[in-house]
Design a protein around this motif. Structure first.
Motif, PDB file in Angstrom:
ATOM      1  N   LEU A  37      -2.590  -2.088 -12.452  1.00 24.02           N
ATOM      2  CA  LEU A  37      -2.321  -1.700 -11.068  1.00 24.02           C
ATOM      3  C   LEU A  37      -0.893  -1.181 -10.863  1.00 24.02           C
ATOM      4  O   LEU A  37      -0.091  -1.160 -11.790  1.00 24.02           O
ATOM      5  CB  LEU A  37      -2.680  -2.857 -10.116  1.00 24.02           C
ATOM      6  N   SER A  38      -0.584  -0.800  -9.636  1.00 21.07           N
ATOM      7  CA  SER A  38       0.601   0.028  -9.377  1.00 21.07           C
ATOM      8  C   SER A  38       1.933  -0.574  -9.812  1.00 21.07           C
ATOM      9  O   SER A  38       2.735   0.095 -10.473  1.00 21.07           O
ATOM     10  CB  SER A  38       0.670   0.396  -7.890  1.00 21.07           C
ATOM     11  N   SER A  76      -7.888   4.884  -5.774  1.00 19.13           N
ATOM     12  CA  SER A  76      -6.982   4.120  -4.907  1.00 19.13           C
ATOM     13  C   SER A  76      -6.285   5.058  -3.928  1.00 19.13           C
ATOM     14  O   SER A  76      -6.129   6.257  -4.199  1.00 19.13           O
ATOM     15  CB  SER A  76      -5.938   3.433  -5.792  1.00 19.13           C
ATOM     16  N   ILE A  77      -5.797   4.471  -2.821  1.00 14.90           N
ATOM     17  CA  ILE A  77      -4.944   5.227  -1.898  1.00 14.90           C
ATOM     18  C   ILE A  77      -3.661   5.681  -2.592  1.00 14.90           C
ATOM     19  O   ILE A  77      -2.923   6.504  -2.044  1.00 14.90           O
ATOM     20  CB  ILE A  77      -4.570   4.373  -0.672  1.00 14.90           C
ATOM     21  N   TYR A  79       0.518   4.871 -11.774  1.00 11.56           N
ATOM     22  CA  TYR A  79      -0.817   4.429 -11.345  1.00 11.56           C
ATOM     23  C   TYR A  79      -1.500   5.523 -10.531  1.00 11.56           C
ATOM     24  O   TYR A  79      -2.660   5.876 -10.783  1.00 11.56           O
ATOM     25  CB  TYR A  79      -0.632   3.157 -10.525  1.00 11.56           C
ATOM     26  N   TYR A 100     -10.075   2.745  -2.958  1.00 14.80           N
ATOM     27  CA  TYR A 100      -9.856   1.488  -2.227  1.00 14.80           C
ATOM     28  C   TYR A 100      -8.452   1.452  -1.643  1.00 14.80           C
ATOM     29  O   TYR A 100      -7.482   1.862  -2.299  1.00 14.80           O
ATOM     30  CB  TYR A 100      -9.958   0.281  -3.160  1.00 14.80           C
ATOM     31  N   PRO A 101      -8.336   0.887  -0.439  1.00 20.17           N
ATOM     32  CA  PRO A 101      -7.004   0.506   0.042  1.00 20.17           C
ATOM     33  C   PRO A 101      -6.636  -0.845  -0.578  1.00 20.17           C
ATOM     34  O   PRO A 101      -7.324  -1.315  -1.480  1.00 20.17           O
ATOM     35  CB  PRO A 101      -7.228   0.390   1.556  1.00 20.17           C
ATOM     36  N   GLY A 102      -5.583  -1.512  -0.105  1.00 22.29           N
ATOM     37  CA  GLY A 102      -5.234  -2.838  -0.618  1.00 22.29           C
ATOM     38  C   GLY A 102      -6.331  -3.818  -0.235  1.00 22.29           C
ATOM     39  O   GLY A 102      -6.719  -3.892   0.935  1.00 22.29           O
ATOM     40  N   GLY A 110      -0.279  -5.530  -8.061  1.00 27.26           N
ATOM     41  CA  GLY A 110      -0.342  -4.440  -7.085  1.00 27.26           C
ATOM     42  C   GLY A 110       0.780  -4.509  -6.068  1.00 27.26           C
ATOM     43  O   GLY A 110       1.488  -5.522  -5.957  1.00 27.26           O
ATOM     44  N   THR A 111       0.916  -3.430  -5.295  1.00 27.32           N
ATOM     45  CA  THR A 111       1.933  -3.355  -4.252  1.00 27.32           C
ATOM     46  C   THR A 111       1.445  -3.998  -2.955  1.00 27.32           C
ATOM     47  O   THR A 111       2.232  -4.458  -2.136  1.00 27.32           O
ATOM     48  CB  THR A 111       2.285  -1.863  -4.018  1.00 27.32           C
ATOM     49  N   THR A 112       0.108  -4.020  -2.780  1.00 28.79           N
ATOM     50  CA  THR A 112      -0.460  -4.601  -1.562  1.00 28.79           C
ATOM     51  C   THR A 112      -0.709  -6.107  -1.705  1.00 28.79           C
ATOM     52  O   THR A 112      -1.242  -6.726  -0.788  1.00 28.79           O
ATOM     53  CB  THR A 112      -1.786  -3.894  -1.202  1.00 28.79           C
ATOM     54  N   TRP A 135       2.952   5.797   0.065  1.00 25.57           N
ATOM     55  CA  TRP A 135       1.511   5.758   0.363  1.00 25.57           C
ATOM     56  C   TRP A 135       1.249   5.961   1.853  1.00 25.57           C
ATOM     57  O   TRP A 135       2.121   5.694   2.689  1.00 25.57           O
ATOM     58  CB  TRP A 135       0.913   4.412  -0.073  1.00 25.57           C
TER      59      TRP A 135
HETATM   60  C1  AKB Z   1      -2.110  -1.749  -5.702  1.00 27.96           C
HETATM   61  O1  AKB Z   1      -1.353  -2.174  -4.805  1.00 27.96           O
HETATM   62  O2  AKB Z   1      -1.732  -1.298  -6.792  1.00 27.96           O
HETATM   63  C2  AKB Z   1      -3.595  -1.726  -5.420  1.00 27.96           C
HETATM   64  C3  AKB Z   1      -4.013  -0.400  -4.874  1.00 27.96           C
HETATM   65  C4  AKB Z   1      -3.845  -0.096  -3.457  1.00 27.96           C
HETATM   66  O3  AKB Z   1      -4.479   0.419  -5.617  1.00 27.96           O
HETATM   67  N1  AKB Z   1      -3.902  -2.811  -4.528  1.00 27.96           N
END
Ligand code: AKB
Ligand code: NAD
Length: 314
Positions: free
Chosen positions: A77-78, A116-117, A141, A168-170, A181-183, A277
């Motif tokens: 993930l990110s 992903s967003i 990512y 997908y969003p978070g 992830g960032t979310t 984002w």
């Molecule tokens: C992330 O934060 O990397 C994931 C995503 C939004 O793809 N949750």
């Protein structure tokens, strides 16, 4: 014909819940969960170790179990991918191409792969971001997800591969914690609120991001995979909207249930990722093509998270 389903990355945040939902439909014996963990550490009646970097092992598992549908979730993930860019790219890209090749060679009939967003970038309009908005991502990512989307479309158009995807969003869930992830703050905050009564957020108070409760994400995934293929106009990946909130707004919603809960802010390297984002997403194409509609708003998601986590942590 009974479908035989393979889920990769099945021990992760999404896989752990998607596997259960698929087993409700197809039966435990028809849904094989796989991940890199040794089976000795996994309590699951139908689990095997499968490293998605190993194309030969993948081909052999697909053949042995006569797999017809794959949900390929294993990825980096990110936030983690920013620390290990080459490894993130290799994992996210090589494994997708292995499954696309298997689908091209008719070894499997259908493939699901999440985007992903993160495919959007700093120059993309942030509010109600359109399905076809500018995609110049600034993270490894995001680059891997955008490239993956284009590969999916290419294999569909050139070779007739039935590959389907959602941006997908978070995702917010209580059964399995997210990783890298960032979310992730939007899940961590619930644990800390219940365990410590306070939370130091790694994003700033006004960082609005698109989010979604896991039940909606699982339902969306299965609905898309069961949708009439002739209705699907998008073979890169579908925008999906549900929630959009800032850490301050989420904290205020939690305070309606836990009035003493306190939040503070100490943004780290993930702030730059979040800043690149969108804040909210336009999903009118998904609504039109396969009747997508979310069910969990901020109030319902918060109430559900707190109730389930309270029980889990008791
Ligand atoms: C992330 O934060 O990397 C994931 C995503 C939004 O793809 N949750
Ligand atoms: P996660 O990090 O929780 O789980 C990923 C799983 O993949 C882990 O269980 C890990 O052990 C496994 N894995 C890692 N390397 C592997 C390898 N070489 N072989 C086999 N398995 C391996 O991720 P998640 O949140 O469940 O995400 C699943 C997919 O959905 C990913 O493609 C991710 O990019 C995408 N996605 C997730 C979110 C989200 O908010 N969770 C948002 C957008 C997109």
């Amino acid at each position: 014909m009974t479908e035989k389903i393979l889920v990769t990355g099945a021990l992760g945040q999404i896989g752990s819940e998607l596997t259960l939902a698929l087993r409700e439909i197809y039966g435990v014996e028809n849904v094989l969960s796989t991940d890199i963990q040794d089976p000795a550490n996994v309590e699951d009646p139908n689990y095997e170790t499968l490293d998605v970097m190993n194309a030969e092992q993948i081909a052999s598992v697909v053949e042995k179990h006569e797999i017809t549908i794959v949900y390929h979730l294993a990825a980096m993930l990110s936030a983690t991918a920013e620390k290990f860019p080459k490894k993130g790219w290799d994992l996210n890209m090589d494994s997708l191409l292995t499954f696309l090749e298997l689908a091209k060679d008719k070894k499997i009939n259908q493939l699901y792969w999440p985007s992903s967003i993160a495919i959007f970038g700093p120059e993309t309009p942030k509010i109600n971001t359109d399905q076809n908005a500018l995609t110049i991502p600034s993270t490894v990512y995001g680059i891997s997800k955008r490239a993956g989307e284009l590969w999916c479309q290419y294999y569909h158009e050139k070779f007739g591969v039935d590959v389907r995807s959602i941006r997908y969003p978070g995702l917010i869930s209580w059964k399995t914690r997210p990783g890298g992830g960032t979310t992730d703050y939007a899940v961590d905050i619930f644990y800390q609120a219940l365990e410590e009564g306070k939370y130091e957020c790694f994003l700033s108070e006004n960082s609005a991001l698109p989010m979604m409760y896991m039940d909606d994400a699982i339902r969306a995934t299965i609905e898309l995979m069961q949708a009439d293929p002739t209705k699907l106009s998008v073979r890169t990946s579908y925008n999906l909207h549900s929630l959009s909130f800032t850490p301050a707004e989420l904290a205020a919603e939690i305070q309606k249930h836990l009035p003493d809960f306190e939040i503070s802010y100490n943004p780290d390297f993930r702030q730059a990722i979040a800043d690149s984002w969108p804040a909210s997403i336009d999903d009118s194409v998904a609504q039109k093509d396969w009747n997508w509609k979310y069910e969990f708003d901020l109030a319902k998601m918060t109430e559900t998270m707190l109730a389930n986590l309270k029980e889990k942590l008791a």
